[in-house]
Design a protein around this motif. Structure first.
Motif, PDB file in Angstrom:
ATOM      1  N   ARG A 106      -6.576  -2.192  -5.797  1.00  0.00           N
ATOM      2  CA  ARG A 106      -5.971  -1.704  -4.546  1.00  0.00           C
ATOM      3  C   ARG A 106      -4.553  -1.194  -4.779  1.00  0.00           C
ATOM      4  O   ARG A 106      -4.144  -0.178  -4.199  1.00  0.00           O
ATOM      5  CB  ARG A 106      -5.964  -2.854  -3.533  1.00  0.00           C
ATOM      6  CG  ARG A 106      -5.234  -2.577  -2.228  1.00  0.00           C
ATOM      7  CD  ARG A 106      -5.276  -3.839  -1.366  1.00  0.00           C
ATOM      8  NE  ARG A 106      -4.457  -3.724  -0.159  1.00  0.00           N
ATOM      9  CZ  ARG A 106      -4.249  -4.731   0.691  1.00  0.00           C
ATOM     10  NH1 ARG A 106      -4.809  -5.920   0.465  1.00  0.00           N
ATOM     11  NH2 ARG A 106      -3.485  -4.554   1.762  1.00  0.00           N
ATOM     12  N   GLN A 131      -8.304  -6.566  -5.579  1.00  0.00           N
ATOM     13  CA  GLN A 131      -6.906  -6.623  -5.149  1.00  0.00           C
ATOM     14  C   GLN A 131      -5.998  -5.919  -6.146  1.00  0.00           C
ATOM     15  O   GLN A 131      -5.037  -5.239  -5.760  1.00  0.00           O
ATOM     16  CB  GLN A 131      -6.465  -8.071  -4.958  1.00  0.00           C
ATOM     17  CG  GLN A 131      -6.948  -8.725  -3.676  1.00  0.00           C
ATOM     18  CD  GLN A 131      -6.249  -8.205  -2.428  1.00  0.00           C
ATOM     19  OE1 GLN A 131      -6.300  -7.000  -2.129  1.00  0.00           O
ATOM     20  NE2 GLN A 131      -5.596  -9.085  -1.689  1.00  0.00           N
ATOM     21  N   ASP A 178       0.837  -1.204   0.000  1.00  0.00           N
ATOM     22  CA  ASP A 178       0.000   0.000   0.000  1.00  0.00           C
ATOM     23  C   ASP A 178       0.873   1.255   0.000  1.00  0.00           C
ATOM     24  O   ASP A 178       2.004   1.260   0.511  1.00  0.00           O
ATOM     25  CB  ASP A 178      -0.900   0.000   1.229  1.00  0.00           C
ATOM     26  CG  ASP A 178      -1.916  -1.139   1.195  1.00  0.00           C
ATOM     27  OD1 ASP A 178      -2.516  -1.357   0.125  1.00  0.00           O
ATOM     28  OD2 ASP A 178      -2.087  -1.812   2.223  1.00  0.00           O
ATOM     29  N   GLU A 196     -11.666 -12.246   2.580  1.00  0.00           N
ATOM     30  CA  GLU A 196     -12.144 -11.050   1.890  1.00  0.00           C
ATOM     31  C   GLU A 196     -11.101 -10.540   0.912  1.00  0.00           C
ATOM     32  O   GLU A 196     -11.433 -10.085  -0.191  1.00  0.00           O
ATOM     33  CB  GLU A 196     -12.475  -9.956   2.908  1.00  0.00           C
ATOM     34  CG  GLU A 196     -13.005  -8.683   2.286  1.00  0.00           C
ATOM     35  CD  GLU A 196     -13.320  -7.617   3.323  1.00  0.00           C
ATOM     36  OE1 GLU A 196     -13.609  -6.466   2.940  1.00  0.00           O
ATOM     37  OE2 GLU A 196     -13.267  -7.931   4.531  1.00  0.00           O
ATOM     38  N   ARG A 197      -9.838 -10.618   1.333  1.00  0.00           N
ATOM     39  CA  ARG A 197      -8.741 -10.190   0.471  1.00  0.00           C
ATOM     40  C   ARG A 197      -7.798 -11.371   0.242  1.00  0.00           C
ATOM     41  O   ARG A 197      -6.843 -11.587   0.984  1.00  0.00           O
ATOM     42  CB  ARG A 197      -7.980  -9.028   1.113  1.00  0.00           C
ATOM     43  CG  ARG A 197      -8.736  -7.702   1.099  1.00  0.00           C
ATOM     44  CD  ARG A 197      -7.907  -6.612   1.756  1.00  0.00           C
ATOM     45  NE  ARG A 197      -8.386  -5.280   1.427  1.00  0.00           N
ATOM     46  CZ  ARG A 197      -7.814  -4.153   1.850  1.00  0.00           C
ATOM     47  NH1 ARG A 197      -6.747  -4.219   2.649  1.00  0.00           N
ATOM     48  NH2 ARG A 197      -8.305  -2.983   1.509  1.00  0.00           N
ATOM     49  N   ALA A 215      -4.644 -14.927   5.148  1.00  0.00           N
ATOM     50  CA  ALA A 215      -5.500 -15.321   4.028  1.00  0.00           C
ATOM     51  C   ALA A 215      -5.265 -16.778   3.648  1.00  0.00           C
ATOM     52  O   ALA A 215      -6.220 -17.533   3.400  1.00  0.00           O
ATOM     53  CB  ALA A 215      -5.231 -14.416   2.828  1.00  0.00           C
ATOM     54  N   GLU A 236      -0.814 -10.385   6.599  1.00  0.00           N
ATOM     55  CA  GLU A 236      -2.065 -10.416   5.845  1.00  0.00           C
ATOM     56  C   GLU A 236      -2.131 -11.639   4.925  1.00  0.00           C
ATOM     57  O   GLU A 236      -3.164 -12.321   4.840  1.00  0.00           O
ATOM     58  CB  GLU A 236      -2.219  -9.138   5.030  1.00  0.00           C
ATOM     59  CG  GLU A 236      -3.560  -9.047   4.319  1.00  0.00           C
ATOM     60  CD  GLU A 236      -3.746  -7.736   3.574  1.00  0.00           C
ATOM     61  OE1 GLU A 236      -4.631  -7.682   2.691  1.00  0.00           O
ATOM     62  OE2 GLU A 236      -3.030  -6.752   3.870  1.00  0.00           O
ATOM     63  N   GLY A 270      -1.431  -9.007  -2.033  1.00  0.00           N
ATOM     64  CA  GLY A 270      -2.084  -9.481  -0.815  1.00  0.00           C
ATOM     65  C   GLY A 270      -1.596  -8.821   0.444  1.00  0.00           C
ATOM     66  O   GLY A 270      -1.977  -9.214   1.542  1.00  0.00           O
ATOM     67  N   ALA A 288     -13.291  -9.989  -6.031  1.00  0.00           N
ATOM     68  CA  ALA A 288     -12.178  -9.967  -5.089  1.00  0.00           C
ATOM     69  C   ALA A 288     -10.844  -9.857  -5.819  1.00  0.00           C
ATOM     70  O   ALA A 288      -9.935  -9.142  -5.371  1.00  0.00           O
ATOM     71  CB  ALA A 288     -12.202 -11.223  -4.219  1.00  0.00           C
TER      72      ALA A 288
END
Length: 469
Positions: A380, A377, A92, A332-333, A321, A317, A312, A373
């Motif tokens: 994102r 991603q 991110d 969800e991710r 997952a 995280e 991801g 989904a």
């Protein structure tokens, strides 16, 4: 003349056929689908002129495998192409990391994580030529380079989340965990580093190339060589029993263990039947192919040149997952792998519209729609991606298994990579390819060394069969 029938025409079935035919065996390949290739097929899935890989897309172990070298697949028309960089992992805020062919070059871009990266992958890359010879065959063998293999095992046996601590920056740890996630298993468990260590080292040693014109180029090169040796091909015929095969001297089954058990019927010894019917499959994949105008607008600049992009988030995280997926719950991710093969092979694109390959890790047999989904991603880490999509093509876990019956419940790696099956697939045996029926062998990715378009499962199985003749 010795005769053989190969059931299934994935890269391993084709490799087995070619290996047998080169030794003077009369070989016939029988394929249930209307076309040859199994996991190495390509097609115009979204828009005319865009070439998409239908399953296997990147080939880290393809160029260096003993099979490819033995039969000079490059001389048969297979052309490998490399993207400017091998793989990346965006985070991110436009941050991220990139792996290049050079260990030193990769480490230089990882900041505080660089020294740990170089310490782990530098010595492995230097020795990868001998190391790969060892792990591309059954575990139970007399190693020619035991110390080199032991170094691989030292790291490969660790939980991936534990090995991540060796890399002293969030970017380096993310770059590692994305590759480790190729194992399709919880990343805090023993041996969850094994596949990631092998693939990362392969990226530094050989790169992660693609086949020019699509992965179908792998199929075409093997078929071309096999035809030179007189191999015959029959498509559109499903084999349900050994009795249908007119008693050849050898039968090579490029199938899942459960399918092999059905085909062998009562001839299969009870102990082997128990192992084959109890063989464990892993999570599934949900695949989305996109036609994207102008490419993906990654916020992380380095991802714009990477052949493969792992999505991801960071270690925690992605580990969470993967744990959810293994437990049968859809996160969800999810972890998403994106293939930008067109960066290496521009012939797959049509002008400024490019084929994009993506799949998410989902629970085995997942019946929901993960398209949103997967797209989310990518969006994102690449704001504006949705606006560039011109077409999509989706394959659910059910559709993947229908397209290729070896992908049981969407399991594209043909078997769970838990410690036992990672080391001893499809069963604990001195000869993992033998079925217990004289002359009948299993040669699919459910046998060593496992998934990939390297052809080594079929090559190894055929060599065992030839040695028994």
């Amino acid at each position: 003349m010795t005769t053989a029938v190969v059931v299934g025409s994935g890269p391993n079935g084709l490799a087995a056929a070619l290996t047998l035919a080169a030794e003077g065996v009369s070989v016939r390949v029988v394929e249930a689908a209307d076309v040859l290739g199994g996991g190495v097929r390509s097609g115009e899935l979204t828009l005319p002129g865009l070439v998409h890989d239908e399953c296997s897309g990147m080939h880290p172990l393809g160029p260096g495998s003993a099979f490819a070298q033995r039969f000079d697949l490059a001389g048969a028309g297979l052309k490998w192409r490399w993207a400017p960089t091998e793989f990346s992992h965006p985070l991110d805020g436009g941050r991220g990391a990139v792996a290049v062919r050079s260990v030193t070059g990769t480490a230089a871009g990882l900041g505080a994580g660089g020294p740990g990266w170089k310490a782990v992958f530098g010595p492995l890359t230097e020795r990868f030529g001998t190391i790969s010879q060892e792990f591309l065959q059954p575990v139970l063998h007399l190693p020619r380079h035991p110390f080199h293999l032991a170094r691989l095992g030292l790291y490969g046996g660790l939980p991936a989340t534990l090995l991540a601590r060796r890399f002293g920056s969030p970017e380096a740890r993310a770059l590692w965990i994305g590759t480790a996630a190729h194992a399709f298993r919880p990343l805090g468990t023993p041996f969850s580093s094994a596949i990631g260590v092998a693939l990362t080292t392969a990226a530094h040693a050989y790169g992660w190339p693609v086949a020019e014109g699509g992965s179908v180029g792998v199929r075409d090169a093997i078929v071309r060589r096999a035809t030179e040796y007189g191999v015959r091909f029959e498509t559109g015929r499903r084999v349900t029993s050994l009795e249908e095969l007119e008693a050849p001297d050898l039968v090579m089954l490029d199938t899942s263990p459960s399918a092999a058990a059905r085909i062998a019927g009562n001839r299969l010894p009870a102990r082997v039947r128990r192992a084959y019917t109890g063989y464990r499959h892993g999570p599934g994949a949900f695949k989305v192919d996109y036609a994207v105008e102008g490419g993906v607008p990654w916020a992380h600049e380095g991802s714009r040149s990477a052949g493969t992009v792992h999505l991801g988030g960071g270690v925690a995280e992605i580990a969470a997952a993967e744990k959810e997926v293994a437990a049968g719950r859809m996160p969800e991710r999810p972890f998403v792998l994106v293939g930008q093969q067109y960066l290496a092979d521009p012939t797959r694109s049509a002008g400024d519209v490019h084929p994009l390959y993506a799949y998410a890790h989902v629970p085995a047999g997942y019946t929901g729609d993960a398209t949103g989904a997967v797209t989310a991603q990518i969006e994102r880490y690449a704001p504006g991606f949705r606006d560039r999509i011109r077409a999509t093509y989706v394959r659910t876990t059910t559709e993947l298994s229908r397209h290729n019956e070896n992908y049981v419940a969407g399991d594209i790696v043909t078997g769970a990579n838990d410690p036992l099956q990672l080391l001893f697939r499809p069963r604990v045996a001195l000869d993992p390819y033998a079925t217990g029926i004289p002359g009948v062998y299993l040669c699919s990715a459910a046998t060593p060394p496992g998934a990939g378009a390297h052809g080594m499962c079929g090559y190894n199985a055929a060599r065992r069969a030839l040695a028994r003749l």
